[in-house]
Enzyme design. Structure first.
Site, PDB file in Angstrom:
ATOM      1  N   HIS A 314       0.837  -1.208   0.010  1.00  0.00           N
ATOM      2  CA  HIS A 314       0.055  -0.039   0.126  1.00  0.00           C
ATOM      3  C   HIS A 314       0.947   1.232  -0.186  1.00  0.00           C
ATOM      4  O   HIS A 314       0.638   2.177  -0.788  1.00  0.00           O
ATOM      5  CB  HIS A 314      -1.105  -0.052   1.345  1.00  0.00           C
ATOM      6  CG  HIS A 314      -1.800   1.098   1.403  1.00  0.00           C
ATOM      7  ND1 HIS A 314      -3.038   0.993   0.885  1.00  0.00           N
ATOM      8  CD2 HIS A 314      -1.733   2.359   1.677  1.00  0.00           C
ATOM      9  CE1 HIS A 314      -3.894   2.290   1.121  1.00  0.00           C
ATOM     10  NE2 HIS A 314      -2.794   3.039   1.482  1.00  0.00           N
ATOM     11  N   GLU A 315       1.718   1.294   0.829  1.00  0.00           N
ATOM     12  CA  GLU A 315       2.490   2.640   1.192  1.00  0.00           C
ATOM     13  C   GLU A 315       3.538   2.522  -0.167  1.00  0.00           C
ATOM     14  O   GLU A 315       3.815   3.904  -0.668  1.00  0.00           O
ATOM     15  CB  GLU A 315       3.345   2.430   2.301  1.00  0.00           C
ATOM     16  CG  GLU A 315       2.496   2.428   3.502  1.00  0.00           C
ATOM     17  CD  GLU A 315       1.321   3.501   3.394  1.00  0.00           C
ATOM     18  OE1 GLU A 315       1.875   4.839   3.154  1.00  0.00           O
ATOM     19  OE2 GLU A 315       0.396   3.436   4.311  1.00  0.00           O
ATOM     20  N   HIS A 318       2.327   4.487  -3.059  1.00  0.00           N
ATOM     21  CA  HIS A 318       2.225   5.921  -2.963  1.00  0.00           C
ATOM     22  C   HIS A 318       3.331   6.657  -3.337  1.00  0.00           C
ATOM     23  O   HIS A 318       3.036   8.122  -3.616  1.00  0.00           O
ATOM     24  CB  HIS A 318       1.793   6.345  -1.586  1.00  0.00           C
ATOM     25  CG  HIS A 318       0.399   5.859  -1.263  1.00  0.00           C
ATOM     26  ND1 HIS A 318      -0.662   6.178  -1.984  1.00  0.00           N
ATOM     27  CD2 HIS A 318      -0.283   5.520  -0.005  1.00  0.00           C
ATOM     28  CE1 HIS A 318      -1.842   5.869  -1.190  1.00  0.00           C
ATOM     29  NE2 HIS A 318      -1.551   5.339  -0.214  1.00  0.00           N
TER      30      HIS A 318
END
Length: 366
Positions: A314-315, A318
């Site tokens: 997820h991170e 980004h």
């Protein structure tokens, strides 16, 4: 797998064995209206109106009601096709930590106004005309069970604002200094991380590299039904793009000490509030793990669950330096992510997170 099974599966005669079913929540087509208005220079007022006939409770996290410096708007300088880079944070929260103070009730016919200064998370020091819009989904919460009951997609009006760069030059400076400070001092071995935290991060990165690699292959040649469940399309060019992002994430994860992303274990931005697992600092290539991260399950066994390695996916999604353009947070959790349309899904971090988990867990498309 025996050759006969391979041939039957390829021919579509033998269905794969899945661990469990993927179930999506409902998508409501009406009920909330979002409008933007300029209140002076870089300040924008957001008005959210409940156009339905009953009160609803909206999850604040990663929506227009979130007080954290998260991405809420898409901003372009007039005449440019490139979005103004976001300089705030992308948070990952634990879906199991929903509480009453995370809900925003809004009655029938009620309008709630929020004002934001775009200059707090965007570099708008160049004077000129900027085009601002907002889109995404509002997760609607059942106040009795504190679970996501449905989602309401929204798309605001397109707003033009005239910006005087001289008036905003100092607004971003304080936050930017913290970003620069963290970027200079944070790395795998020097981010205020204990030996235990370093070991947890290293293990999660190793698992993430494998999971993302599997997802990269599956996006191109795996079960098209699972891909469509999360990305709402079977377009080969989109499958290639998703595969490329996962490949980049896998490569970054296996370069813990030599990659572009640095890890920090101290929350100098002061955003590790209850339920926040981790966050990415945009523009600094820094990921900060909050204390709760180290109590998250190391390896999940469910199709709709998260774990430490999935948080890494997820991170890293980004971070522009890992793969451009980076993802944003248009929806919160698996159910809300699966209710997005194709255009939103490919931009949404949790769509990648839960697709990777579905591939790993061999989850059944409903």
């Amino acid at each position: 797998m025996q050759l006969s099974s391979v041939l039957l599966t390829a021919a579509g005669l033998l269905a794969p064995v899945y661990s469990s079913a993927i179930i999506s929540i409902g998508r409501r087509s009406e009920g909330l209206d979002v409008s933007l208005a300029s209140t002076g220079n870089t300040k924008v007022q957001v008005s959210v109106t409940n156009t339905g006939s009953s009160e609803i409770s909206i999850l604040r996290a990663n929506t227009l009601f979130d007080a954290s410096p998260t991405k809420k708007f898409t901003v372009y300088k007039e005449g440019s096709r490139k979005e103004v880079p976001f300089k705030g944070v992308h948070l990952r929260r634990s879906p199991s930590d929903l509480a009453k103070d995370n809900l925003q009730p809004i009655g029938p016919g009620q309008t709630i106004d929020k004002e934001f200064d775009l200059a707090e998370t965007l570099n708008l020091s160049e004077s000129g005309t900027y085009i601002v819009s907002a889109d995404g989904v509002f997760p609607i919460i059942d106040p009795k069970s504190f679970s996501i009951a449905s989602v309401i997609p929204y798309e605001s009006n397109e707003l033009k604002i005239e910006v005087d760069g001289k008036q905003v030059s100092g607004v971003l400076s304080t936050r930017a200094k913290i970003h620069d400070h963290l970027a200079q001092r944070a790395d795998f071995n020097n981010g205020n991380c204990t030996d235990h935290q370093k070991a947890v991060i290293a293990s999660a990165l190793k698992r993430d590299s494998s999971i993302a690699g599997e997802a990269s292959n599956a996006a191109l040649s795996g079960d098209v039904r699972v891909f469509e469940q999360y990305f709402r399309t079977t377009d080969p060019s989109i499958r290639q793009q998703v595969s490329d992002r996962f490949h980049a994430i896998s490569n970054e994860a296996c370069s813990a000490e030599g990659g572009v992303v640095k890890y920090q274990c101290e929350d100098e931005m002061d955003v590790c509030r209850p339920g926040t697992v981790a966050y990415a600092l945009l523009g600094s290539n820094v990921v900060v793990n909050c204390p709760i991260y180290y109590s998250v399950t190391a390896v999940s066994q469910a199709c709709d669950a998260g774990d430490q390695a999935l948080t890494v996916i997820h991170e890293l999604s980004h971070i522009d330096a890992v793969y451009y353009p980076a993802t944003t947070d248009l929806a919160y959790g698996e159910d809300a992510s699966m209710a997005l349309n194709a255009d939103m899904s490919i931009r949404n971090a949790d769509s990648y997170t839960f697709y990777a988990n579905a591939v790993r867990q061999n989850c059944n498309p409903s």
